[in-house]
Structures are given as C-alpha cells and as structure tokens.
Motif scaffolding. Sequence first.
Motif, PDB file in Angstrom:
ATOM      1  N   GLY A   1       0.805  -1.218   0.000  1.00  0.00           N
ATOM      2  CA  GLY A   1       0.000   0.000   0.000  1.00  0.00           C
ATOM      3  C   GLY A   1       0.837   1.267   0.000  1.00  0.00           C
ATOM      4  O   GLY A   1       0.490   2.238   0.680  1.00  0.00           O
ATOM      5  N   VAL A   2       1.949   1.264  -0.746  1.00  0.00           N
ATOM      6  CA  VAL A   2       2.820   2.438  -0.828  1.00  0.00           C
ATOM      7  C   VAL A   2       2.957   2.861  -2.288  1.00  0.00           C
ATOM      8  O   VAL A   2       2.705   2.083  -3.207  1.00  0.00           O
ATOM      9  CB  VAL A   2       4.216   2.149  -0.232  1.00  0.00           C
ATOM     10  CG1 VAL A   2       4.106   1.815   1.241  1.00  0.00           C
ATOM     11  CG2 VAL A   2       4.915   1.020  -0.997  1.00  0.00           C
TER      12      VAL A   2
ATOM     13  N   ILE B   1       8.384   2.350   3.506  1.00  0.00           N
ATOM     14  CA  ILE B   1       8.114   0.943   3.193  1.00  0.00           C
ATOM     15  C   ILE B   1       8.154   0.098   4.463  1.00  0.00           C
ATOM     16  O   ILE B   1       7.294  -0.764   4.684  1.00  0.00           O
ATOM     17  CB  ILE B   1       9.127   0.421   2.160  1.00  0.00           C
ATOM     18  CG1 ILE B   1       8.867   1.074   0.799  1.00  0.00           C
ATOM     19  CG2 ILE B   1       9.063  -1.098   2.036  1.00  0.00           C
ATOM     20  CD1 ILE B   1       9.946   0.834  -0.223  1.00  0.00           C
ATOM     21  N   LYS B   2       9.120   0.346   5.324  1.00  0.00           N
ATOM     22  CA  LYS B   2       9.227  -0.430   6.564  1.00  0.00           C
ATOM     23  C   LYS B   2       8.052  -0.154   7.489  1.00  0.00           C
ATOM     24  O   LYS B   2       7.543  -1.072   8.150  1.00  0.00           O
ATOM     25  CB  LYS B   2      10.549  -0.123   7.262  1.00  0.00           C
ATOM     26  CG  LYS B   2      11.758  -0.708   6.554  1.00  0.00           C
ATOM     27  CD  LYS B   2      13.044  -0.395   7.302  1.00  0.00           C
ATOM     28  CE  LYS B   2      14.237  -1.055   6.620  1.00  0.00           C
ATOM     29  NZ  LYS B   2      15.518  -0.750   7.319  1.00  0.00           N
ATOM     30  N   ARG B   3       7.605   1.098   7.553  1.00  0.00           N
ATOM     31  CA  ARG B   3       6.432   1.409   8.385  1.00  0.00           C
ATOM     32  C   ARG B   3       5.194   0.696   7.851  1.00  0.00           C
ATOM     33  O   ARG B   3       4.392   0.143   8.625  1.00  0.00           O
ATOM     34  CB  ARG B   3       6.195   2.924   8.416  1.00  0.00           C
ATOM     35  CG  ARG B   3       7.180   3.688   9.284  1.00  0.00           C
ATOM     36  CD  ARG B   3       6.666   5.098   9.583  1.00  0.00           C
ATOM     37  NE  ARG B   3       6.446   5.874   8.366  1.00  0.00           N
ATOM     38  CZ  ARG B   3       7.368   6.627   7.797  1.00  0.00           C
ATOM     39  NH1 ARG B   3       8.591   6.708   8.330  1.00  0.00           N
ATOM     40  NH2 ARG B   3       7.093   7.330   6.701  1.00  0.00           N
ATOM     41  N   ALA B   4       5.038   0.696   6.538  1.00  0.00           N
ATOM     42  CA  ALA B   4       3.888   0.007   5.939  1.00  0.00           C
ATOM     43  C   ALA B   4       3.959  -1.480   6.205  1.00  0.00           C
ATOM     44  O   ALA B   4       2.934  -2.128   6.499  1.00  0.00           O
ATOM     45  CB  ALA B   4       3.849   0.280   4.436  1.00  0.00           C
ATOM     46  N   PHE B   5       5.166  -2.046   6.132  1.00  0.00           N
ATOM     47  CA  PHE B   5       5.331  -3.475   6.412  1.00  0.00           C
ATOM     48  C   PHE B   5       4.937  -3.801   7.844  1.00  0.00           C
ATOM     49  O   PHE B   5       4.209  -4.775   8.107  1.00  0.00           O
ATOM     50  CB  PHE B   5       6.776  -3.904   6.155  1.00  0.00           C
ATOM     51  CG  PHE B   5       7.101  -5.274   6.696  1.00  0.00           C
ATOM     52  CD1 PHE B   5       6.658  -6.417   6.047  1.00  0.00           C
ATOM     53  CD2 PHE B   5       7.829  -5.412   7.860  1.00  0.00           C
ATOM     54  CE1 PHE B   5       6.940  -7.676   6.544  1.00  0.00           C
ATOM     55  CE2 PHE B   5       8.114  -6.668   8.368  1.00  0.00           C
ATOM     56  CZ  PHE B   5       7.667  -7.802   7.705  1.00  0.00           C
ATOM     57  N   ARG B   6       5.422  -3.009   8.803  1.00  0.00           N
ATOM     58  CA  ARG B   6       5.110  -3.286  10.204  1.00  0.00           C
ATOM     59  C   ARG B   6       3.601  -3.216  10.460  1.00  0.00           C
ATOM     60  O   ARG B   6       3.041  -4.022  11.208  1.00  0.00           O
ATOM     61  CB  ARG B   6       5.852  -2.300  11.114  1.00  0.00           C
ATOM     62  CG  ARG B   6       7.347  -2.564  11.204  1.00  0.00           C
ATOM     63  CD  ARG B   6       7.974  -1.771  12.350  1.00  0.00           C
ATOM     64  NE  ARG B   6       7.948  -0.339  12.111  1.00  0.00           N
ATOM     65  CZ  ARG B   6       8.906   0.338  11.522  1.00  0.00           C
ATOM     66  NH1 ARG B   6       9.983  -0.291  11.087  1.00  0.00           N
ATOM     67  NH2 ARG B   6       8.815   1.644  11.360  1.00  0.00           N
ATOM     68  N   LYS B   7       2.938  -2.255   9.832  1.00  0.00           N
ATOM     69  CA  LYS B   7       1.486  -2.114  10.009  1.00  0.00           C
ATOM     70  C   LYS B   7       0.748  -3.322   9.432  1.00  0.00           C
ATOM     71  O   LYS B   7      -0.162  -3.875  10.064  1.00  0.00           O
ATOM     72  CB  LYS B   7       1.019  -0.832   9.337  1.00  0.00           C
ATOM     73  CG  LYS B   7      -0.457  -0.526   9.522  1.00  0.00           C
ATOM     74  CD  LYS B   7      -0.823   0.814   8.890  1.00  0.00           C
ATOM     75  CE  LYS B   7      -2.308   1.117   9.067  1.00  0.00           C
ATOM     76  NZ  LYS B   7      -2.677   2.414   8.451  1.00  0.00           N
TER      77      LYS B   7
ATOM     78  N   GLU C   1      -0.339 -17.145   4.051  1.00  0.00           N
ATOM     79  CA  GLU C   1      -0.021 -16.825   2.665  1.00  0.00           C
ATOM     80  C   GLU C   1       0.056 -15.306   2.465  1.00  0.00           C
ATOM     81  O   GLU C   1       0.936 -14.799   1.758  1.00  0.00           O
ATOM     82  CB  GLU C   1      -1.082 -17.427   1.743  1.00  0.00           C
ATOM     83  CG  GLU C   1      -0.749 -17.323   0.257  1.00  0.00           C
ATOM     84  CD  GLU C   1       0.512 -18.080  -0.124  1.00  0.00           C
ATOM     85  OE1 GLU C   1       1.219 -17.611  -1.041  1.00  0.00           O
ATOM     86  OE2 GLU C   1       0.807 -19.107   0.514  1.00  0.00           O
ATOM     87  N   THR C   2      -0.865 -14.578   3.101  1.00  0.00           N
ATOM     88  CA  THR C   2      -0.850 -13.121   3.000  1.00  0.00           C
ATOM     89  C   THR C   2       0.434 -12.550   3.600  1.00  0.00           C
ATOM     90  O   THR C   2       1.060 -11.649   3.038  1.00  0.00           O
ATOM     91  CB  THR C   2      -2.065 -12.524   3.724  1.00  0.00           C
ATOM     92  OG1 THR C   2      -3.270 -13.038   3.127  1.00  0.00           O
ATOM     93  CG2 THR C   2      -2.073 -11.006   3.627  1.00  0.00           C
ATOM     94  N   PHE C   3       0.827 -13.100   4.742  1.00  0.00           N
ATOM     95  CA  PHE C   3       2.042 -12.608   5.387  1.00  0.00           C
ATOM     96  C   PHE C   3       3.275 -12.876   4.530  1.00  0.00           C
ATOM     97  O   PHE C   3       4.204 -12.060   4.475  1.00  0.00           O
ATOM     98  CB  PHE C   3       2.212 -13.261   6.761  1.00  0.00           C
ATOM     99  CG  PHE C   3       3.408 -12.747   7.520  1.00  0.00           C
ATOM    100  CD1 PHE C   3       3.392 -11.501   8.115  1.00  0.00           C
ATOM    101  CD2 PHE C   3       4.566 -13.501   7.613  1.00  0.00           C
ATOM    102  CE1 PHE C   3       4.490 -11.022   8.802  1.00  0.00           C
ATOM    103  CE2 PHE C   3       5.668 -13.029   8.293  1.00  0.00           C
ATOM    104  CZ  PHE C   3       5.632 -11.786   8.895  1.00  0.00           C
TER     105      PHE C   3
ATOM    106  N   ALA D   1       7.382  -8.705  -0.433  1.00  0.00           N
ATOM    107  CA  ALA D   1       7.347  -7.339  -0.964  1.00  0.00           C
ATOM    108  C   ALA D   1       8.325  -6.444  -0.217  1.00  0.00           C
ATOM    109  O   ALA D   1       9.065  -5.657  -0.810  1.00  0.00           O
ATOM    110  CB  ALA D   1       5.932  -6.778  -0.864  1.00  0.00           C
ATOM    111  N   LYS D   2       8.359  -6.577   1.096  1.00  0.00           N
ATOM    112  CA  LYS D   2       9.274  -5.769   1.900  1.00  0.00           C
ATOM    113  C   LYS D   2      10.725  -6.126   1.596  1.00  0.00           C
ATOM    114  O   LYS D   2      11.592  -5.250   1.466  1.00  0.00           O
ATOM    115  CB  LYS D   2       8.952  -5.972   3.374  1.00  0.00           C
ATOM    116  CG  LYS D   2       9.885  -5.245   4.342  1.00  0.00           C
ATOM    117  CD  LYS D   2      10.835  -6.212   4.987  1.00  0.00           C
ATOM    118  CE  LYS D   2      11.632  -5.540   6.094  1.00  0.00           C
ATOM    119  NZ  LYS D   2      12.635  -6.443   6.678  1.00  0.00           N
TER     120      LYS D   2
END
Length: 379
Positions: free
Chosen positions: A10-11, A20-26, A43-45, A51-52
């Motif tokens: 979602g970036v 990118i890292k903030r979006a990944f953590r969220k 699977e989603t994770f 992606a990260k």
Amino acid sequence: MPEDFYDVLGVSRDADEDEIKRAFRKKAAKHHPDVSDDPDAEETFKKIQKAKDVLTDDEKRQMYDQLGHERFVEADKQGATDRGGARGNPFGGSAGGGMGGFGDIFDQFFGGGGRGGSRPSKGQDLRTGLSIDLEEAYEGVTKQVTIRRPERCEDCDGSGHPPGAEPRTCPECNGRGQVRQVKQTPFGKMQQTGTCRRCGGEGELYEETCSTCRGQGTVRREATLSVDVPAGIRSGQTLRMEGEGAPGDPRAPNGDLLIEVEVDDHPDFERDGNDLRLDQPISFPQAVFGDTIQVPTLDGGAQFEVPEGTQSGETFRLRGKGMPRLRGHGYGDLYVDVQVVTPESLNEEQRAALEQFAEAGGESVEVEDGFFERIRNSL
C-alpha cells in the motif's frame, strides 16, 4: 492483473525505505499468522514479507522496477530452479536474505561484480515437535526440547581438515573459488558465475581430513534447549529459535529451529480458537427454580446465575473466561452448555412430590411407568 509489491504494502512507487518499513510493520501486525484468525493469514504474510524484502533492497528494487512484476517473478522462479530452490527463500538462497539463485541473473544483468556467487550460505532450518496441555497453553510455559542436530566440529572449527594441514590449489577453479558457465535464462543465454563445487568456494583443497568429523566440518550431537511457549498458543502454530538450527558455511549464521506446538485435548473443556466450551450438569430443581452455580475455569472457577425455567441444552456465555489471545490482546469467552440431569433413583417423598407435580399439570402417570423418561424427553 497480479498485485505488485507496491500494492501489497500500500505504498507509492517513489516511497522511501522508512515508509516501506512502516507500511510493512502495520501490515504484519494485522496479518501475522500468530495474531490473525484469517485462514489465509500465512499466505498473506508471505506476500507482505516478500514485498518488503524486495523493496528495501536497492539492487532488487532496481531490478523489479526495470523488469516489472511478472518478468521479475519469472526470473525469480528460474533462479530458484537453477539452485534447487534452496531452503524455501523466494530468491532461491538462504532463508535470512541475499539473492541466492536469482542473484546470478541479477549480477549478469548488471555486469556482475559486487555480490558474486561465493557468498556463504546460512545453515539449514531444523524442525521438531512439542506437546503441552491446555493449562500450559493458558498460562504460558517454559519447556525443554531435546534434538539431535549437526554442530560445527570443535576440533577443526568446521574446516574439515586438521589445524596446520597444508593446502593445495583447487584444480577445478584454479584457486578462484568460482567457476563460470553458460546457462539459458528468460533473457537468453548468459554467462553465470557460481561457487566451485569441488572446493566449496575456498579455492584450496586439503589432503588430510579431520578424524573427528571425517572432513564434513560438522558432527551430530544431542542438545537440550529451553523454549518459552507464549500464553494463548494453538495447535499447529510454530515457534522459531533463531540460530539453533544446522551450522552454515564459514562466516555464515546457523539456521533456525522451528518447533511445532501441539496442545493436548482437555477432559472438560473444548477449545474453539480463543473460546472454550464446557458441558455443565444441573439438577431438575435448579433448572426449574434457578440457582447460582460454580463452574470450573482455567483460572480457578466462576459463578453465574442459572435463570428459572432453564432448558437442557441452553448455552450461557461468560465473557473473558476463555483462552488468552496470543501476544496479550485480551481473552476469549467461556460458553457453558447446560445439561439437566434426571435422577436415577428417588425416595418415597421425592416420588410422591413428582407425582403431585405431574397431576397438577394435567398428567395422570405412574412414576414407575416412565415418568422420568418422559421428563427427560421433554427437555
């Protein structure tokens, strides 16, 4: 159209590494299999993690932006096939990062150099199992696990040869530690550089081998480890102990130990996610007149009110009396399924009272002729 890595996180395509890292953590906090009840969470994770990994690596991201999602994934698969899909990394290499098999294509695409094919590989992950009871899953517990695993040979420090042994130049790679070969890739024929199989990238061979490990660099030993099992864990979930797996190449980290947890069935409680169910017997008078009863829970017991006229099979909910949610997000509930118990024997006074009860309701029955069976069937 497949969802690309920017969409997964979602970036925007010009997002910097911190964003990118903030979006990944969220995203990870929401979709991690340890906290999400979604059956597709794992699977989603994996998609979020992949992606990260790509978008926070400058070289991978440059390749991704130039090739596009589909061609990048195709090259990724090709690289994993060339290397045998080592250890399940999406880039065919070790599980802790790096480009692995895809790195060979990457190096040639940009002219080689930098991070060649001789990088040491992380050790293999190992797996074992652990059984605990429901009370331990409720409280959290520290358990001991014993495994037999390969460990770096102490006598030769993992080199496979005695200290002071005289080396000779590897004839396969002429001491370079790497060999070149031409391979077919999605972009046509390319020259690839890979680690020399004969010397393992060292460029040298030794005539003598370590007598302890017979030249393997590892020996198998039994190890007993303490593992902290968090409260709220469920059957089938896996704990990871970093660095407790098989040893990697020299200067590379060990693999991890993956422990699959099995929570044993309980004689009284049935678990449904974070909720518990309990069958609770009550007497016929309690069902008719109501009562305050004590029911068992995993933290000592609780009281609740049985209302007048309760029917057998009714369910009552005790909030917060279920299992703790993993990572400390409150508790599930306890559902009490009430079962009205019909007495198997009565004294004369009880028998007379029930006969009067039946007659008062317009029934003419003999208690001996199945009155209690009729009561049971009507509940």
